[in-house]
Design a protein around this motif. Sequence first.
Motif, short mmCIF file in Angstrom:
data_model
loop_
_atom_site.label_atom_id
_atom_site.label_comp_id
_atom_site.label_asym_id
_atom_site.label_seq_id
_atom_site.Cartn_x
_atom_site.Cartn_y
_atom_site.Cartn_z
N TYR B 81 58.20 44.52 40.42
CA TYR B 81 56.98 43.72 40.49
C TYR B 81 55.94 44.33 39.55
O TYR B 81 56.09 45.49 39.13
CB TYR B 81 56.45 43.65 41.93
CG TYR B 81 56.05 44.99 42.52
CD1 TYR B 81 56.98 45.77 43.21
CD2 TYR B 81 54.74 45.46 42.39
CE1 TYR B 81 56.62 47.00 43.73
CE2 TYR B 81 54.38 46.69 42.92
CZ TYR B 81 55.32 47.45 43.59
OH TYR B 81 54.97 48.67 44.10
N GLU B 83 52.77 46.02 39.01
CA GLU B 83 51.83 46.85 39.76
C GLU B 83 50.39 46.56 39.35
O GLU B 83 49.49 46.48 40.19
CB GLU B 83 52.18 48.29 39.42
CG GLU B 83 51.59 49.35 40.24
CD GLU B 83 52.12 50.69 39.74
OE1 GLU B 83 53.28 51.02 40.02
OE2 GLU B 83 51.37 51.39 39.03
N SER B 84 50.16 46.45 38.05
CA SER B 84 48.81 46.20 37.54
C SER B 84 48.88 45.37 36.28
O SER B 84 49.70 45.64 35.41
CB SER B 84 48.10 47.50 37.16
OG SER B 84 48.01 48.37 38.26
N HIS B 101 46.73 43.12 40.82
CA HIS B 101 47.82 43.93 41.38
C HIS B 101 48.72 43.04 42.21
O HIS B 101 48.28 42.48 43.22
CB HIS B 101 47.24 45.04 42.27
CG HIS B 101 46.24 45.91 41.57
ND1 HIS B 101 46.59 46.88 40.65
CD2 HIS B 101 44.88 45.95 41.65
CE1 HIS B 101 45.50 47.48 40.20
NE2 HIS B 101 44.45 46.94 40.79
N SER B 103 52.63 42.42 44.23
CA SER B 103 53.44 43.22 45.15
C SER B 103 54.74 42.47 45.39
O SER B 103 54.92 41.35 44.91
CB SER B 103 52.70 43.39 46.48
OG SER B 103 52.75 42.17 47.21
N GLN B 109 54.59 35.86 40.12
CA GLN B 109 53.50 36.79 39.77
C GLN B 109 52.56 36.12 38.79
O GLN B 109 52.66 36.33 37.57
CB GLN B 109 54.09 38.08 39.21
CG GLN B 109 55.05 38.70 40.21
CD GLN B 109 55.63 39.98 39.72
OE1 GLN B 109 55.07 41.05 39.93
NE2 GLN B 109 56.77 39.89 39.06
N LYS B 128 51.60 46.50 33.73
CA LYS B 128 52.37 47.72 34.05
C LYS B 128 53.29 47.38 35.20
O LYS B 128 52.83 47.00 36.29
CB LYS B 128 51.39 48.83 34.47
CG LYS B 128 52.12 50.10 34.88
CD LYS B 128 51.15 51.20 35.26
CE LYS B 128 51.93 52.48 35.57
NZ LYS B 128 51.06 53.57 35.98
N ASN B 130 56.31 48.21 38.08
CA ASN B 130 56.49 49.33 39.00
C ASN B 130 57.50 50.35 38.48
O ASN B 130 57.54 51.48 38.97
CB ASN B 130 56.91 48.83 40.40
CG ASN B 130 58.26 48.15 40.39
OD1 ASN B 130 58.60 47.44 39.43
ND2 ASN B 130 59.04 48.34 41.43
#
Lengths: 106, 150
Positions: B81, B83-84, B101, B103, B109, B128, B130
Amino acid sequence: MSKPRVKIPSSAAAGEIITIKTLITHKMESGQRKDKQGKPIPRMIINSFECTFNGQRVFSCDLEPAISANPYLQFNARVPESGEFEFVWKDDEGSVFSDKKKITVA
Amino acid sequence: MTVLNKREFLIVATGAAAVALAGMPTIALGAEKADKRIAEFLGGATPSEGGLSLEMPEIAENGNTVPLTVRVDGEATADRYAESVLILADGNPEPGVATFHFSALSGTQEASTRMRLAKTQNVIAVAKMNDGSFMRTDNLVKVTIGGCGG
């Protein structure tokens, strides 16, 4: 004061991905503006948003002054089971605004 | 004085609490600040292209509220996923826009919001994952009525 509004389906199938739309009234004073005397108007914005489902984080966002007034945030969530979504906004002063929505998985 | 009147007209016209962006630095300075934030975010990694998209209008009619959707390809899972996802605008007085962010519970996403654009500029997204990998995408958005004009 700041009023949150959340649009979310009231039910979903197990594992379905739903779309959540959120809006909160807030000036989002960027800190770039000056008053009539030429003095800078201090920054005062909503700087964070978090959505959790049954206590687990789904989506969160760090907001900066370039986000428009009355911040609109739309995102998706996978719904594993019935439960409750919670939405929390925080601003630079430490004020916290929140809303909750239940969802039923048939 | 003319510029101020233009802003006041806009405030009345849009009927919203418009925010005029004053004191614009040069284009170079904005891009420099954006590059610095990207470098900090990447921490030495090299982002790849592809797998990340930024959906914005080609021409923004009103720089006070420009819709933006950022999308990371692929559904989120516990194994993979985003993350940011950092969003920057290289022509604003400050480049930071937002950081999303996601998850494992995100499903697809993607996230949408509305942002302020002072003038025609690049909007940049850096994701970014995970697993520590990065992706980047840039969008040029033309602004007809912004803080400083197109």
